[in-house]
Design an enzyme around this catalytic site. Structure first.
Site, PDB file in Angstrom:
ATOM      1  N   CYS A 137       0.591  -1.041   0.322  1.00 23.23           N
ATOM      2  CA  CYS A 137       0.221  -0.425  -0.116  1.00 23.23           C
ATOM      3  C   CYS A 137       0.934   1.153  -0.223  1.00 23.23           C
ATOM      4  O   CYS A 137       2.048   1.112   0.203  1.00 23.23           O
ATOM      5  CB  CYS A 137      -0.733  -0.207   1.103  1.00 23.23           C
ATOM      6  N   CYS A 139      -0.034   4.342   1.661  1.00 21.82           N
ATOM      7  CA  CYS A 139      -0.510   5.545   2.718  1.00 21.82           C
ATOM      8  C   CYS A 139       0.437   5.597   4.075  1.00 21.82           C
ATOM      9  O   CYS A 139       0.834   6.731   4.009  1.00 21.82           O
ATOM     10  CB  CYS A 139      -1.926   4.906   3.209  1.00 21.82           C
ATOM     11  N   CYS A 147      -3.889   6.083   0.036  1.00 24.89           N
ATOM     12  CA  CYS A 147      -3.693   4.542  -0.654  1.00 24.89           C
ATOM     13  C   CYS A 147      -3.078   4.908  -2.476  1.00 24.89           C
ATOM     14  O   CYS A 147      -2.971   3.802  -2.209  1.00 24.89           O
ATOM     15  CB  CYS A 147      -4.813   3.665   0.237  1.00 24.89           C
ATOM     16  N   LYS A 214     -12.589  -4.596   2.925  1.00 19.25           N
ATOM     17  CA  LYS A 214     -12.244  -4.434   3.514  1.00 19.25           C
ATOM     18  C   LYS A 214     -12.511  -3.130   4.207  1.00 19.25           C
ATOM     19  O   LYS A 214     -12.828  -1.781   2.948  1.00 19.25           O
ATOM     20  CB  LYS A 214     -10.398  -3.490   2.881  1.00 19.25           C
ATOM     21  N   ARG A 224      -2.625   3.728  12.436  1.00 20.84           N
ATOM     22  CA  ARG A 224      -2.470   5.415  11.481  1.00 20.84           C
ATOM     23  C   ARG A 224      -1.844   5.437  12.725  1.00 20.84           C
ATOM     24  O   ARG A 224      -0.323   6.727  12.085  1.00 20.84           O
ATOM     25  CB  ARG A 224      -4.002   6.626  11.657  1.00 20.84           C
ATOM     26  N   GLU A 256     -17.406  -8.014  -3.910  1.00 17.08           N
ATOM     27  CA  GLU A 256     -15.416  -7.706  -4.195  1.00 17.08           C
ATOM     28  C   GLU A 256     -14.136  -8.908  -3.885  1.00 17.08           C
ATOM     29  O   GLU A 256     -13.504  -9.066  -4.973  1.00 17.08           O
ATOM     30  CB  GLU A 256     -15.321  -6.443  -2.725  1.00 17.08           C
ATOM     31  N   LYS A 271     -12.059  -7.627   6.535  1.00 10.33           N
ATOM     32  CA  LYS A 271     -10.905  -6.838   7.590  1.00 10.33           C
ATOM     33  C   LYS A 271     -11.750  -5.561   8.133  1.00 10.33           C
ATOM     34  O   LYS A 271     -12.235  -4.740   7.112  1.00 10.33           O
ATOM     35  CB  LYS A 271      -9.997  -5.878   7.006  1.00 10.33           C
ATOM     36  N   SER A 297      -6.044  -3.217  14.687  1.00 10.16           N
ATOM     37  CA  SER A 297      -5.731  -2.542  15.898  1.00 10.16           C
ATOM     38  C   SER A 297      -6.454  -1.710  17.384  1.00 10.16           C
ATOM     39  O   SER A 297      -6.164  -2.097  17.948  1.00 10.16           O
ATOM     40  CB  SER A 297      -4.635  -0.930  15.497  1.00 10.16           C
ATOM     41  N   TYR A 336      -2.347  -8.304  16.437  1.00 15.74           N
ATOM     42  CA  TYR A 336      -0.709  -7.840  17.274  1.00 15.74           C
ATOM     43  C   TYR A 336      -0.936  -8.656  18.364  1.00 15.74           C
ATOM     44  O   TYR A 336      -0.077  -8.782  19.060  1.00 15.74           O
ATOM     45  CB  TYR A 336      -1.251  -6.590  18.344  1.00 15.74           C
TER      46      TYR A 336
END
Ligand code: PBG
Length: 350
Positions: A137, A139, A147, A214, A224, A256, A271, A297, A336
């Site tokens: 990506c 971003c 992005c 997503k 972010r 998608e 996601k 996150s 994570y």
């Protein structure tokens, strides 16, 4: 007349002349071993993909304040962490570069010697057996945080220019040794652009994990902060709703995912994870593809924050959340919490 689970015990007794309930589901919950015996889904260390941030401006790891236990790594410390991942028997990592060389198009990410190239090479040099996935990506590499490059006339991300660039980025990552390219930008046609570019450069063996469904989500906030890709002051739209999906849609996710499979995705992802278990379930049921959930996150930090306040038991809540992805049909989870969960699973098996 047969015994019906939809009748009250008394109604069933009347029919059958029984003196007790025939069906007592609690019988199979009576001990830990009984519960183990009838358990339908299991978490395993093999299920985890561990996301890692690599910040080229750092010389030491720095904790992400909104993600306790998650550190932005320096390029050197990446190697140390990867050895820990391997020791924990987690099979895969997903690498995110945090760039100090941002520009309008995010060109550093598709240059030889740029951060993408260096971090993937370092990962494969350190742990050749580990599955290394490169988040593809822009971003983290653009000065505006979107992005892909902006189309100023329409004040939007330029789709076709982005997929031209992402094809170049994928080649850089594949040639650095990435086993899997994971494009997360939600640009139309990006899987086809990547597959074609990889195949034309002799990288047929490199797989693609599509961030197929997503959503434009409020749960990415801590990421972010960690990756330095917040929007707001910079140029371009104030959010990512013109490329990431609308949270209200479910059929659109199926379309998608179908497009990405058609274009050559080897694996698909939904996601965020927890608020989208219905999508995960539908995608797995519909396509039967290797299907992954990104436990993002915001989902991670909600549990951390509640646990820090003494409001939740962190380990119990975390493991229950991860198991929910398996129950919904995930073949694996990007989380994570991978290292913590691997440790808990190891202790349970000891
Ligand atoms: C960027 C990207 C994002 C995440 C993964 N890749 C952020 C975004 O789309 O804004 C979010 C992951 C997380 O929140 O853990 N393409």
């Amino acid at each position: 007349m047969t015994l019906s689970p939809f009748k009250t015990p008394q109604q069933n007794n009347d029919v059958q002349g029984r003196t007790d309930m025939a069906m007592r589901p609690r019988r199979l919950r009576s001990s830990e071993n009984m519960r183990r015996l009838v358990r339908e889904n299991h978490l395993h260390t093999d299920d985890f993909i561990y996301p890692i941030f690599v910040d080229e401006a750092l010389s030491e790891p720095v904790e992400v304040s909104s993600m306790p236990g998650v550190f932005r790594q320096s390029e050197q410390s990446l190697s140390v962490l990867l050895k820990q991942v391997e020791a924990a028997k987690v099979p895969a990592v997903m690498l995110f570069g945090v760039s100090n060389h941002k520009d309008h198009e995010g060109t550093d990410s598709f240059k030889k010697g740029g951060l993408m190239d260096r971090m993937v090479k370092r990962a494969k040099d350190t742990c050749p057996e580990l599955v290394v996935m490169a988040d593809a990506c822009f971003c983290e590499y653009t000065d505006h945080g979107h992005c892909g490059p902006l189309d100023h006339i329409h004040n939007d991300v330029d789709n076709d220019r982005t997929i031209e660039n992402i094809a170049k980025q994928a080649i850089i990552a594949a040639e650095a040794g990435a086993d899997v390219i994971a494009p997360s930008g939600m640009m139309d046609g990006q899987i086809e652009a990547i597959r074609t570019a990889l195949d034309q450069t002799g990288n047929q063996r490199t797989a693609i994990m599509a961030y197929a469904a997503k959503y434009a989500s409020g749960f990415y906030g801590p990421f972010r902060d960690a990756a330095g890709c917040s929007l707001g002051q910079g140029a371009g739209p104030k959010n990512r709703k013109s490329y990431q999906m609308d949270a209200a849609n479910s059929d659109e996710a199926i379309r998608e995912v179908a497009l990405d499979i058609d274009q050559g995705a080897d694996m698909v992802m939904v996601k965020p994870g927890l608020p989208y278990l219905d999508i995960l379930y539908r995608v797995k049921q519909t396509f039967g593809m290797p299907t992954f959930a990104y436990n993002v996150s915001g989902e991670y930090c909600m549990i951390k924050a509640a646990a820090r306040n003494g409001w939740l038991d962190e380990n119990i809540a975390m493991m229950e959340m991860l198991l929910a992805f398996k129950r919904a049909g995930a073949d694996g989870i990007i989380t994570y919490a991978a290292l913590d969960a691997a440790k808990i699973l190891r202790e349970q098996n000891d």
